[in-house]
Motif scaffolding. Structure first.
Motif, PDB file in Angstrom:
ATOM      1  N   LYS A  14      34.377  39.667  65.381  1.00  0.00           N
ATOM      2  CA  LYS A  14      33.179  40.373  65.812  1.00  0.00           C
ATOM      3  C   LYS A  14      32.658  39.178  66.736  1.00  0.00           C
ATOM      4  O   LYS A  14      32.495  38.001  66.360  1.00  0.00           O
ATOM      5  N   ILE A  15      32.263  39.642  67.881  1.00  0.00           N
ATOM      6  CA  ILE A  15      31.346  38.890  68.813  1.00  0.00           C
ATOM      7  C   ILE A  15      30.043  38.326  68.129  1.00  0.00           C
ATOM      8  O   ILE A  15      29.306  39.184  67.913  1.00  0.00           O
ATOM      9  N   VAL A  16      29.913  36.859  68.164  1.00  0.00           N
ATOM     10  CA  VAL A  16      28.738  36.573  67.357  1.00  0.00           C
ATOM     11  C   VAL A  16      27.661  35.844  68.333  1.00  0.00           C
ATOM     12  O   VAL A  16      26.395  36.343  68.149  1.00  0.00           O
ATOM     13  N   ASP A  17      28.260  34.992  69.354  1.00  0.00           N
ATOM     14  CA  ASP A  17      27.329  34.475  70.354  1.00  0.00           C
ATOM     15  C   ASP A  17      27.883  34.475  71.724  1.00  0.00           C
ATOM     16  O   ASP A  17      29.028  34.048  71.839  1.00  0.00           O
ATOM     17  N   LEU A  18      27.117  34.902  72.670  1.00  0.00           N
ATOM     18  CA  LEU A  18      27.485  34.758  74.187  1.00  0.00           C
ATOM     19  C   LEU A  18      26.476  34.074  74.766  1.00  0.00           C
ATOM     20  O   LEU A  18      26.723  34.009  76.152  1.00  0.00           O
ATOM     21  N   VAL A  25      28.750  36.535  83.932  1.00  0.00           N
ATOM     22  CA  VAL A  25      30.014  37.072  82.877  1.00  0.00           C
ATOM     23  C   VAL A  25      29.288  37.795  81.982  1.00  0.00           C
ATOM     24  O   VAL A  25      29.805  38.784  81.665  1.00  0.00           O
ATOM     25  N   ARG A  26      28.169  37.235  81.432  1.00  0.00           N
ATOM     26  CA  ARG A  26      27.541  38.061  80.396  1.00  0.00           C
ATOM     27  C   ARG A  26      27.137  39.475  80.945  1.00  0.00           C
ATOM     28  O   ARG A  26      27.167  40.349  80.101  1.00  0.00           O
ATOM     29  N   MET A  32      30.380  46.429  80.413  1.00  0.00           N
ATOM     30  CA  MET A  32      31.574  47.054  79.830  1.00  0.00           C
ATOM     31  C   MET A  32      31.333  47.581  78.341  1.00  0.00           C
ATOM     32  O   MET A  32      32.104  47.871  77.862  1.00  0.00           O
ATOM     33  N   GLY A  33      29.974  47.151  77.594  1.00  0.00           N
ATOM     34  CA  GLY A  33      29.726  47.464  76.265  1.00  0.00           C
ATOM     35  C   GLY A  33      30.147  46.563  75.340  1.00  0.00           C
ATOM     36  O   GLY A  33      30.209  46.639  74.219  1.00  0.00           O
ATOM     37  N   VAL A  34      30.380  45.167  76.054  1.00  0.00           N
ATOM     38  CA  VAL A  34      31.019  44.338  75.080  1.00  0.00           C
ATOM     39  C   VAL A  34      29.575  43.124  74.971  1.00  0.00           C
ATOM     40  O   VAL A  34      29.249  42.496  75.734  1.00  0.00           O
ATOM     41  N   VAL A  38      29.784  43.305  68.531  1.00  0.00           N
ATOM     42  CA  VAL A  38      30.827  44.288  68.862  1.00  0.00           C
ATOM     43  C   VAL A  38      32.160  43.777  68.351  1.00  0.00           C
ATOM     44  O   VAL A  38      32.344  42.586  68.394  1.00  0.00           O
ATOM     45  N   GLU A  39      33.005  44.575  67.891  1.00  0.00           N
ATOM     46  CA  GLU A  39      34.302  44.219  67.193  1.00  0.00           C
ATOM     47  C   GLU A  39      35.448  44.336  68.473  1.00  0.00           C
ATOM     48  O   GLU A  39      35.342  45.347  69.261  1.00  0.00           O
TER      49      GLU A  39
END
Length: 76
Positions: A14-18, A25-26, A32-34, A38-39
């Motif tokens: 699971k994405i925790v920190d962007l 890029v973010r 794209m829904g990321v 999101v898993e």
């Protein structure tokens, strides 16, 4: 928490920190829904320092290794 680069092929996380990823890029990941929470599934890593192939929301994406190092995930 760990960097996405520490996952093995086939691992789900699971994405925790962007927050450490560049704004451009973010934004593209968001398109794209990321997003955080999101898993994703790491499909494979390309040889010779190539990109990481992840699957999210039914689509495969390639992410540069340098960007994947900045994405914090939590193994599921």
């Amino acid at each position: 928490m760990m960097a996405m680069t520490q996952l093995q092929s086939g691992d789900r996380a699971k994405i925790v920190d962007l927050s450490r990823v560049s704004e451009l890029v973010r934004r593209r990941l968001l398109d794209m829904g990321v997003t955080e929470g999101v898993e994703v599934c790491l499909k494979c890593t390309m040889p010779l320092g190539g990109p990481f192939m992840i699957e999210s929301c039914g689509q495969c994406l390639g992410i540069r290794r340098s960007e994947a190092m900045r994405i914090q995930v939590e193994r599921v």
